[in-house]
Write a protein that holds these residues in place. Structure first.
Motif, mmCIF file in Angstrom:
data_model
loop_
_atom_site.group_PDB
_atom_site.id
_atom_site.type_symbol
_atom_site.label_atom_id
_atom_site.label_comp_id
_atom_site.label_asym_id
_atom_site.label_seq_id
_atom_site.Cartn_x
_atom_site.Cartn_y
_atom_site.Cartn_z
ATOM 1 N N MET A 63 14.833 -18.994 3.568
ATOM 2 C CA MET A 63 16.153 -18.399 3.313
ATOM 3 C C MET A 63 17.251 -19.209 3.980
ATOM 4 S SD MET A 63 15.903 -14.931 1.824
ATOM 5 C CE MET A 63 17.532 -14.522 2.213
ATOM 6 N N ALA A 64 17.002 -19.667 5.197
ATOM 7 C CA ALA A 64 18.008 -20.469 5.901
ATOM 8 C C ALA A 64 18.280 -21.760 5.153
ATOM 9 C CB ALA A 64 17.545 -20.767 7.328
ATOM 10 N N LEU A 65 17.241 -22.392 4.658
ATOM 11 C CA LEU A 65 17.426 -23.635 3.901
ATOM 12 C C LEU A 65 18.165 -23.377 2.590
ATOM 13 C CD1 LEU A 65 13.953 -25.306 4.509
ATOM 14 C CD2 LEU A 65 16.160 -26.053 5.431
ATOM 15 N N CYS A 66 17.836 -22.282 1.931
ATOM 16 C CA CYS A 66 18.491 -21.953 0.658
ATOM 17 C C CYS A 66 19.933 -21.494 0.840
ATOM 18 C CB CYS A 66 17.706 -20.865 -0.072
ATOM 19 S SG CYS A 66 16.137 -21.431 -0.744
ATOM 20 N N SER A 67 20.287 -21.074 2.034
ATOM 21 C CA SER A 67 21.642 -20.560 2.261
ATOM 22 C C SER A 67 22.682 -21.661 2.441
ATOM 23 C CB SER A 67 21.665 -19.646 3.485
ATOM 24 O OG SER A 67 21.506 -20.402 4.674
ATOM 25 N N HIS A 68 22.245 -22.905 2.550
ATOM 26 C CA HIS A 68 23.175 -24.010 2.770
ATOM 27 C C HIS A 68 23.696 -24.578 1.463
ATOM 28 C CE1 HIS A 68 22.936 -24.452 7.085
ATOM 29 N NE2 HIS A 68 21.634 -24.254 7.008
ATOM 30 N N ASN A 69 24.980 -24.878 1.432
ATOM 31 C CA ASN A 69 25.609 -25.541 0.301
ATOM 32 C C ASN A 69 25.443 -27.042 0.523
ATOM 33 O OD1 ASN A 69 27.122 -26.321 -1.863
ATOM 34 N ND2 ASN A 69 29.052 -25.492 -1.114
ATOM 35 N N VAL A 70 24.424 -27.600 -0.091
ATOM 36 C CA VAL A 70 24.050 -28.989 0.165
ATOM 37 C C VAL A 70 24.689 -29.901 -0.887
ATOM 38 C CG1 VAL A 70 22.125 -30.573 0.401
ATOM 39 C CG2 VAL A 70 21.884 -28.227 1.149
ATOM 40 N N HIS A 71 25.388 -30.931 -0.411
ATOM 41 C CA HIS A 71 25.998 -31.905 -1.310
ATOM 42 C C HIS A 71 25.382 -33.276 -1.181
ATOM 43 C CE1 HIS A 71 29.106 -29.203 -2.649
ATOM 44 N NE2 HIS A 71 29.353 -28.862 -1.401
ATOM 45 N N GLY A 72 24.276 -33.368 -0.505
ATOM 46 C CA GLY A 72 23.618 -34.652 -0.313
ATOM 47 C C GLY A 72 22.154 -34.430 -0.006
ATOM 48 N N ASP A 73 21.564 -35.399 0.626
ATOM 49 C CA ASP A 73 20.144 -35.314 0.948
ATOM 50 C C ASP A 73 19.880 -34.606 2.271
ATOM 51 O OD1 ASP A 73 19.584 -36.701 -1.355
ATOM 52 O OD2 ASP A 73 19.532 -38.648 -0.352
ATOM 53 N N ASP A 74 20.902 -34.443 3.096
ATOM 54 C CA ASP A 74 20.696 -33.918 4.438
ATOM 55 C C ASP A 74 21.135 -32.461 4.544
ATOM 56 O OD1 ASP A 74 19.852 -36.436 5.271
ATOM 57 O OD2 ASP A 74 21.900 -37.053 5.767
ATOM 58 N N ILE A 75 20.373 -31.698 5.298
ATOM 59 C CA ILE A 75 20.720 -30.310 5.611
ATOM 60 C C ILE A 75 20.830 -30.211 7.119
ATOM 61 C CG2 ILE A 75 19.958 -27.915 5.593
ATOM 62 C CD1 ILE A 75 18.471 -28.471 3.022
ATOM 63 N N ARG A 76 21.979 -29.768 7.586
ATOM 64 C CA ARG A 76 22.169 -29.573 9.029
ATOM 65 C C ARG A 76 21.798 -28.121 9.347
ATOM 66 N NH1 ARG A 76 25.052 -33.211 11.859
ATOM 67 N NH2 ARG A 76 25.864 -31.563 13.196
ATOM 68 N N LEU A 77 20.528 -27.932 9.617
ATOM 69 C CA LEU A 77 20.016 -26.591 9.852
ATOM 70 C C LEU A 77 20.102 -26.239 11.324
ATOM 71 C CD1 LEU A 77 18.565 -24.075 8.733
ATOM 72 C CD2 LEU A 77 16.422 -25.213 9.295
ATOM 73 N N ASP A 78 20.727 -25.132 11.591
ATOM 74 C CA ASP A 78 20.801 -24.598 12.941
ATOM 75 C C ASP A 78 19.651 -23.604 13.100
ATOM 76 O OD1 ASP A 78 21.574 -23.567 15.402
ATOM 77 O OD2 ASP A 78 23.161 -22.332 14.552
ATOM 78 N N VAL A 79 18.910 -23.705 14.181
ATOM 79 C CA VAL A 79 17.801 -22.794 14.426
ATOM 80 C C VAL A 79 18.312 -21.354 14.496
ATOM 81 C CG1 VAL A 79 15.955 -22.164 16.026
ATOM 82 C CG2 VAL A 79 16.419 -24.558 15.560
ATOM 83 N N GLY A 80 19.537 -21.177 14.947
ATOM 84 C CA GLY A 80 20.138 -19.845 14.990
ATOM 85 C C GLY A 80 20.253 -19.226 13.602
ATOM 86 N N THR A 81 20.494 -20.053 12.582
ATOM 87 C CA THR A 81 20.560 -19.551 11.211
ATOM 88 C C THR A 81 19.196 -19.051 10.773
ATOM 89 O OG1 THR A 81 22.335 -21.110 10.690
ATOM 90 C CG2 THR A 81 21.159 -20.152 8.833
ATOM 91 N N ALA A 82 18.156 -19.817 11.080
ATOM 92 C CA ALA A 82 16.798 -19.383 10.742
ATOM 93 C C ALA A 82 16.452 -18.090 11.475
ATOM 94 C CB ALA A 82 15.790 -20.476 11.070
ATOM 95 N N LEU A 83 16.868 -17.981 12.724
ATOM 96 C CA LEU A 83 16.615 -16.764 13.493
ATOM 97 C C LEU A 83 17.365 -15.576 12.892
ATOM 98 C CD1 LEU A 83 15.136 -15.618 15.936
ATOM 99 C CD2 LEU A 83 17.132 -16.213 17.318
ATOM 100 N N SER A 84 18.578 -15.811 12.417
ATOM 101 C CA SER A 84 19.348 -14.756 11.766
ATOM 102 C C SER A 84 18.638 -14.266 10.507
ATOM 103 C CB SER A 84 20.741 -15.289 11.414
ATOM 104 O OG SER A 84 21.440 -14.353 10.637
ATOM 105 N N TYR A 85 18.081 -15.194 9.734
ATOM 106 C CA TYR A 85 17.342 -14.787 8.535
ATOM 107 C C TYR A 85 16.015 -14.135 8.888
ATOM 108 C CZ TYR A 85 20.720 -16.367 5.201
ATOM 109 O OH TYR A 85 21.856 -16.479 4.452
ATOM 110 N N ARG A 86 15.458 -14.425 10.046
ATOM 111 C CA ARG A 86 14.274 -13.688 10.511
ATOM 112 C C ARG A 86 14.632 -12.218 10.692
ATOM 113 N NH1 ARG A 86 11.739 -13.960 16.536
ATOM 114 N NH2 ARG A 86 10.527 -12.072 16.342
ATOM 115 N N HIS A 87 15.802 -11.963 11.279
ATOM 116 C CA HIS A 87 16.264 -10.585 11.461
ATOM 117 C C HIS A 87 16.523 -9.922 10.105
ATOM 118 C CE1 HIS A 87 16.761 -10.908 15.870
ATOM 119 N NE2 HIS A 87 17.004 -12.167 15.575
#
Length: 148
Positions: free
Chosen positions: A39-63
């Protein structure tokens, strides 16, 4: 982050949690789970090859995933073990709250469909997230007993 610089976080560490001797994670990485990482990966608006994923975002989607689980358990308990659903074509919501939440669901489904057709997965995830938290859990479930 770059693999050649050695500052990439292994996704398995986000899924299962890890203790890392890095300055960025003095307390390690909390266990987030596979669904939360997806879910955290899918929640990003990606315009290139890189995703700047914050672990806090993944933790938020865990909740968020935990909230889904708890809401489903609550509804199933409220319906009881003998509940038999009516066919959708025979179901007519009588209570105003039921009609309201179904209208919000229809809006979310429409938004989700539009976003997926436009290949904007992040927008579809946002529509689902908003409906589930703000309409279904925060208003409908809190607004009174489940009348399903």
């Amino acid at each position: 982050m770059s693999k050649s610089l050695g500052n990439v976080i292994d996704p398995r560490d986000v899924i299962a949690g890890a203790t890392l001797p890095r300055r960025q994670f003095p307390h390690g990485i909390p266990e987030c789970g596979t669904d939360a990482l997806r879910m955290a990966l899918c929640s990003h608006n990606v315009h290139g090859d890189d995703i700047r994923l914050d672990v806090g975002t993944a933790l938020s989607y865990r909740h968020f995933c935990n909230k889904i689980w708890n809401a489903v358990k609550f509804v199933l308990a409220a319906l009881g073990p003998d509940f038999v659903p009516h066919p959708p074509e025979e179901t007519v919501p009588q209570h105003p709250m039921d009609r309201w939440v179904l209208s919000r669901l229809a809006q979310a489904v429409g938004e989700c469909g539009r976003r997926m057709e436009a290949l904007e997965v992040h927008g579809a995830v946002a529509a689902i997230h908003h409906f589930w938290l703000r309409s279904f859990c925060d208003v409908y479930l809190v607004g009174g007993p489940v009348r399903l």
